[in-house]
Design an enzyme around this catalytic site. Structure first.
Site, PDB file in Angstrom:
ATOM      1  CB  SER A 130      -1.015  -0.002   1.315  1.00 13.50           C
ATOM      2  OG  SER A 130      -1.898   1.105   1.258  1.00 13.50           O
ATOM      3  CG  HIS A 173      -5.470  -0.355  -1.364  1.00 14.22           C
ATOM      4  ND1 HIS A 173      -4.983   0.215  -2.373  1.00 14.22           N
ATOM      5  CD2 HIS A 173      -5.218  -0.346  -0.349  1.00 14.22           C
ATOM      6  CE1 HIS A 173      -3.964   0.623  -1.553  1.00 14.22           C
ATOM      7  NE2 HIS A 173      -3.910   0.166  -0.264  1.00 14.22           N
TER       8      HIS A 173
END
Length: 308
Positions: A90, A194
């Site tokens: 991430s 996400h």
């Protein structure tokens, strides 16, 4: 091949930056970054409580700053060129991009500041969250998440899938875990990262990316979009932009590490999460998590023993 990895949001804990700021020159570097992005990184990394550093706009720059500090110290101990590959989970991909020479430290901090603010703004639209599902057949878990309207936002491998969605959907998952799963753990993050909930953040990141002048990676850069090796700076940045609204496939990154012939893994500060996954998915591969500067010597020893 040695692999350097950088953790994502949720790895931060109160005061974790304190010992790193005690290293020579570190406080001055962080002060310069703080001035550049308009955020007191030293304060948040040393004095802020868990709720303050849970704020997406704070957590993300803090994690990248910590990773860059640790990477610089590790390079001074282990020497340049010690690692053959790099990847980040991430927001850790921004740290990885800086280590690979795609972005300067200054550009990495500026970009992550924009990212954190944009994602915080997107998260404020609807009350959302994330929860880790531990154990169970991956196909069964994903089917259960989809039934509840949740997204498998982080497919981390080693029996861990992180679901993301509205607060109500997360509550339903906690109440009804997938068949065969051991448990569901709500995560200390402030949004459904996400997923489509983050789509409003993409436009701002595209604008920030247009101002960058990325270089091609100086070492093997593994993307968490699909576990593929990315060879151009432009592609790295494009993936950094799109990544905020699309799932992280850390499982595929670890498959790529194995295919590359990984001989050891070092996780940048605040380490522990990714090395924990690697111990289960890449059995027998030695690893070191840089939790404090005291771990630097262990990492340097790993480099000395396993570098090819």
């Amino acid at each position: 091949m040695l692999v350097l990895v950088a953790p994502g949001q949720g790895a931060q804990t109160p005061g974790f930056l304190t010992p790193w700021l005690e290293l020579p020159g570190a406080a001055d570097r962080v002060a310069g970054w703080s001035d550049a992005i308009g955020l007191d990184l030293a304060h948040y990394g040393t004095k802020a409580d868990a709720d303050e550093i849970r704020d997406t706009a704070v957590a993300q720059p803090l994690l990248v700053a910590a990773g860059l500090l640790a990477a610089a110290e590790l390079t001074s101990k282990a020497g340049p060129g010690a690692f053959g590959a790099v990847a980040g989970h991430s927001v850790g991909e921004i740290t990885a991009a800086a280590y690979a020479g795609v972005l300067s430290d200054k550009d990495a901090l500026s970009f992550v500041r924009t990212r954190g603010l944009a994602m915080a703004e997107a998260a404020a639209i609807t009350e959302t969250g994330m929860a880790a599902v531990l154990g169970g057949d991956p196909d069964v878990v994903v089917a259960h998440l989809e039934k509840l309207g949740l997204t498998p936002a982080n497919v981390n491998g080693a029996g861990q899938i992180v679901a993301a969605g509205t607060a109500e959907q997360i509550a339903a998952l906690v109440a009804e875990k997938p068949e065969g799963s051991m448990k569901v753990v709500a995560l200390k993050v402030a949004g459904a990262f996400h997923t489509h909930h983050m789509a409003p953040a993409v436009a701002g990141l595209e604008q920030a990316a247009a101002a960058l002048s990325p270089a091609d990676p100086a070492l093997t850069y593994v993307s968490n979009k699909d576990g593929q090796v990315v060879t151009t700076g432009a592609d790295v940045v494009a993936r950094l932009v799109g990544q905020v609204a699309n799932p992280v496939r850390w499982d595929l990154c670890m498959e790529t590490f194995a295919a590359l012939g990984v001989t050891g893994i070092v996780e940048l500060s605040p380490g522990g999460t990714l090395t924990g996954l690697a111990k289960r998915a890449l059995k027998g591969v030695p690893s070191v998590a840089l939790k404090t500067p005291d771990d630097l010597d262990k990492a340097a020893a790993l480099v000395s023993e396993h570098a090819v």
